[in-house]
Scaffold this motif. Sequence first.
Motif, PDB file in Angstrom:
ATOM      1  N   ARG A 191       0.825  -1.209   0.000  1.00 12.46           N
ATOM      2  CA  ARG A 191       0.000   0.000   0.000  1.00 12.46           C
ATOM      3  C   ARG A 191       0.862   1.262   0.000  1.00 12.46           C
ATOM      4  N   THR A 192       1.909   1.265   0.819  1.00  8.97           N
ATOM      5  CA  THR A 192       2.794   2.425   0.873  1.00  8.97           C
ATOM      6  C   THR A 192       3.540   2.592  -0.444  1.00  8.97           C
ATOM      7  N   ALA A 193       4.002   1.482  -1.008  1.00 12.16           N
ATOM      8  CA  ALA A 193       4.722   1.545  -2.277  1.00 12.16           C
ATOM      9  C   ALA A 193       3.852   2.109  -3.385  1.00 12.16           C
ATOM     10  N   ALA A 194       2.564   1.752  -3.375  1.00 15.54           N
ATOM     11  CA  ALA A 194       1.663   2.194  -4.438  1.00 15.54           C
ATOM     12  C   ALA A 194       1.525   3.713  -4.470  1.00 15.54           C
ATOM     13  N   VAL A 195       1.562   4.361  -3.309  1.00 17.94           N
ATOM     14  CA  VAL A 195       1.456   5.820  -3.271  1.00 17.94           C
ATOM     15  C   VAL A 195       2.525   6.449  -4.152  1.00 17.94           C
ATOM     16  N   PHE A 196       3.753   5.955  -4.010  1.00 19.78           N
ATOM     17  CA  PHE A 196       4.862   6.533  -4.764  1.00 19.78           C
ATOM     18  C   PHE A 196       4.873   6.064  -6.214  1.00 19.78           C
ATOM     19  N   HIS A 197       4.831   4.749  -6.436  1.00 17.07           N
ATOM     20  CA  HIS A 197       5.037   4.235  -7.786  1.00 17.07           C
ATOM     21  C   HIS A 197       3.849   4.518  -8.704  1.00 17.07           C
ATOM     22  N   VAL A 198       2.633   4.425  -8.183  1.00 14.74           N
ATOM     23  CA  VAL A 198       1.472   4.781  -9.003  1.00 14.74           C
ATOM     24  C   VAL A 198       1.457   6.287  -9.245  1.00 14.74           C
ATOM     25  N   GLY A 199       1.821   7.042  -8.224  1.00 15.16           N
ATOM     26  CA  GLY A 199       1.889   8.502  -8.390  1.00 15.16           C
ATOM     27  C   GLY A 199       2.937   8.923  -9.390  1.00 15.16           C
ATOM     28  N   MET A 200       4.109   8.275  -9.342  1.00 17.19           N
ATOM     29  CA  MET A 200       5.168   8.601 -10.301  1.00 17.19           C
ATOM     30  C   MET A 200       4.753   8.232 -11.719  1.00 17.19           C
ATOM     31  N   ALA A 201       4.070   7.105 -11.867  1.00 19.65           N
ATOM     32  CA  ALA A 201       3.593   6.711 -13.200  1.00 19.65           C
ATOM     33  C   ALA A 201       2.610   7.747 -13.743  1.00 19.65           C
ATOM     34  N   ALA A 202       1.722   8.226 -12.881  1.00 16.45           N
ATOM     35  CA  ALA A 202       0.764   9.240 -13.320  1.00 16.45           C
ATOM     36  C   ALA A 202       1.458  10.550 -13.657  1.00 16.45           C
ATOM     37  N   MET A 203       2.464  10.892 -12.874  1.00 21.09           N
ATOM     38  CA  MET A 203       3.229  12.122 -13.133  1.00 21.09           C
ATOM     39  C   MET A 203       3.936  12.033 -14.474  1.00 21.09           C
ATOM     40  N   SER A 204       4.324  10.813 -14.865  1.00 16.57           N
ATOM     41  CA  SER A 204       5.112  10.608 -16.075  1.00 16.57           C
ATOM     42  C   SER A 204       4.274  10.433 -17.336  1.00 16.57           C
ATOM     43  N   ASP A 205       3.047   9.942 -17.189  1.00 18.65           N
ATOM     44  CA  ASP A 205       2.267   9.565 -18.361  1.00 18.65           C
ATOM     45  C   ASP A 205       2.113  10.695 -19.369  1.00 18.65           C
ATOM     46  N   ALA A 206       1.889  11.902 -18.896  1.00 19.43           N
ATOM     47  CA  ALA A 206       1.661  13.016 -19.807  1.00 19.43           C
ATOM     48  C   ALA A 206       2.924  13.446 -20.524  1.00 19.43           C
ATOM     49  N   GLU A 207       4.089  13.074 -20.013  1.00 17.88           N
ATOM     50  CA  GLU A 207       5.350  13.539 -20.593  1.00 17.88           C
ATOM     51  C   GLU A 207       6.112  12.471 -21.358  1.00 17.88           C
ATOM     52  N   ASN A 208       5.746  11.187 -21.174  1.00 18.83           N
ATOM     53  CA  ASN A 208       6.559  10.110 -21.732  1.00 18.83           C
ATOM     54  C   ASN A 208       6.651  10.143 -23.252  1.00 18.83           C
ATOM     55  N   ALA A 209       5.537  10.355 -23.943  1.00 14.72           N
ATOM     56  CA  ALA A 209       5.560  10.367 -25.410  1.00 14.72           C
ATOM     57  C   ALA A 209       6.400  11.527 -25.920  1.00 14.72           C
ATOM     58  N   LEU A 210       6.306  12.667 -25.256  1.00 22.25           N
ATOM     59  CA  LEU A 210       7.074  13.845 -25.675  1.00 22.25           C
ATOM     60  C   LEU A 210       8.574  13.614 -25.472  1.00 22.25           C
ATOM     61  N   ILE A 211       8.928  12.966 -24.372  1.00 21.54           N
ATOM     62  CA  ILE A 211      10.336  12.694 -24.096  1.00 21.54           C
ATOM     63  C   ILE A 211      10.879  11.633 -25.045  1.00 21.54           C
ATOM     64  N   ALA A 212      10.083  10.592 -25.299  1.00 21.81           N
ATOM     65  CA  ALA A 212      10.512   9.546 -26.230  1.00 21.81           C
ATOM     66  C   ALA A 212      10.775  10.127 -27.617  1.00 21.81           C
ATOM     67  N   ALA A 213       9.947  11.098 -28.007  1.00 24.68           N
ATOM     68  CA  ALA A 213      10.129  11.727 -29.316  1.00 24.68           C
ATOM     69  C   ALA A 213      11.398  12.560 -29.374  1.00 24.68           C
ATOM     70  N   ALA A 214      11.831  13.080 -28.234  1.00 24.79           N
ATOM     71  CA  ALA A 214      13.019  13.941 -28.200  1.00 24.79           C
ATOM     72  C   ALA A 214      14.316  13.143 -28.130  1.00 24.79           C
ATOM     73  N   CYS A 215      14.225  11.860 -27.770  1.00 29.74           N
ATOM     74  CA  CYS A 215      15.429  11.037 -27.649  1.00 29.74           C
ATOM     75  C   CYS A 215      15.931  10.618 -29.034  1.00 29.74           C
ATOM     76  N   ASP A 216      17.200  10.807 -29.267  1.00 31.03           N
ATOM     77  CA  ASP A 216      17.831  10.370 -30.509  1.00 31.03           C
ATOM     78  C   ASP A 216      18.318   8.941 -30.294  1.00 31.03           C
ATOM     79  N   LEU A 217      17.557   7.966 -30.828  1.00 32.71           N
ATOM     80  CA  LEU A 217      17.827   6.558 -30.557  1.00 32.71           C
ATOM     81  C   LEU A 217      18.268   5.837 -31.830  1.00 32.71           C
ATOM     82  N   PRO A 218      19.038   4.749 -31.687  1.00 33.13           N
ATOM     83  CA  PRO A 218      19.431   3.982 -32.871  1.00 33.13           C
ATOM     84  C   PRO A 218      18.231   3.262 -33.481  1.00 33.13           C
ATOM     85  N   ARG A 219      18.359   2.874 -34.731  1.00 33.54           N
ATOM     86  CA  ARG A 219      17.249   2.182 -35.391  1.00 33.54           C
ATOM     87  C   ARG A 219      17.050   0.795 -34.812  1.00 33.54           C
ATOM     88  N   THR A 220      18.142   0.110 -34.498  1.00 35.00           N
ATOM     89  CA  THR A 220      18.070  -1.230 -33.920  1.00 35.00           C
ATOM     90  C   THR A 220      18.919  -1.279 -32.654  1.00 35.00           C
TER      91      THR A 220
END
Length: 352
Positions: free
Chosen positions: A159-188
């Motif tokens: 229960r205590t862990a969920a406060v942090f990890h679920v909260g962090m996931a929610a904090m990240s969800d809105a930014e993850n696609a934008l950050i992934a798009a900004a990363c210069d990654l190899p094709r493979t």
Amino acid sequence: MGENEDRTIDERAGNGRDEGLRSSAAFLIDEALGFLFPAALRAAAEVGVADHLADGPRTPAELAAATGTDARALYRVLRLLATRGVVAEDEQGRFALTDAGQALREGVPYSARAAVLMLTDRTMWRPAGELTHCLTEGTTAFEGIFGLPFFDHFAQDERTAAVFHVGMAAMSDAENALIAAACDLPRTGTVVDVGGGHGGLLIEVLRRNPELEGVLYDRAHVLAGHRLGSDKEIADRWTLAEGDFFTAVPTGDVHLLKRITHDWDDDRCVTLLEHCRRALNPGGRVLVLDAVVPRGNDPHQSKALDLMMMGSLTGRERTEADFAELFARAGLRLSRVLPTPTVLSVVEAVPA
């Protein structure tokens, strides 16, 4: 110039000083009351007010009946939230959810409700009230309050862990696609999300890069809540790896560290970065995804987060120069800093 004229000039100067001090006092008192807004925001999030406004405006009495709360007390909370644009009150005394308040609802895309509850949880709130301890002792306030270091506290039960990890996931969800798009990654190749939590960022990375494979690396109790299996688009391109990133990290072509380095002091960060360097395939890179504190005194979320780190953890938010120094100590070289549309930047390092 006569004595009366001198007195008049002195009185005017004194009045000017008094007025300046009055304005200063009023400003500082108003600032000191600012903690009550996140308190109201948390109260509204806890009882689920926003979900009951999804279909349109409602009176405080209607909302109180729906949420099992006191109508008068609820009105007072909503009235303060209206001053910051989360809700709006109409001439009939009904409250409506504004565009800015929509993400307070549960279950909507990019819901911030769990993030709000995490950021205003007592585990964040109480250390923030003890920053004087940090100033006088030079140590975090968290362990003295809760009896355990930050991450040990959150690992002690589900229960205590969920406060942090679920909260962090929610904090990240809105930014993850934008950050992934900004990363210069190899094709493979293989991307290792170090301390990647429930896998939200790795999902977005693999979606955008259909020939990449991914490894989600974290502690067992964190990986138990991962979401990688829910996305058919990335099926068969990911694996889980359990471990402690201060001991070792999996081998890969790119190591992602999102909101990781700001949790830890410089020495611990150097240890982690050294493990990443040693685990890189030839030509590999380390991408630190964290806030970079800008120069000057303009507002920036990193400056507020930095005090949260000071109260609860041993880490800090860092400048570009701070990152360059960390990398150098770990045998890496800062190659570039790529901004994203979020508060985070992509701080890229290569072996020195």
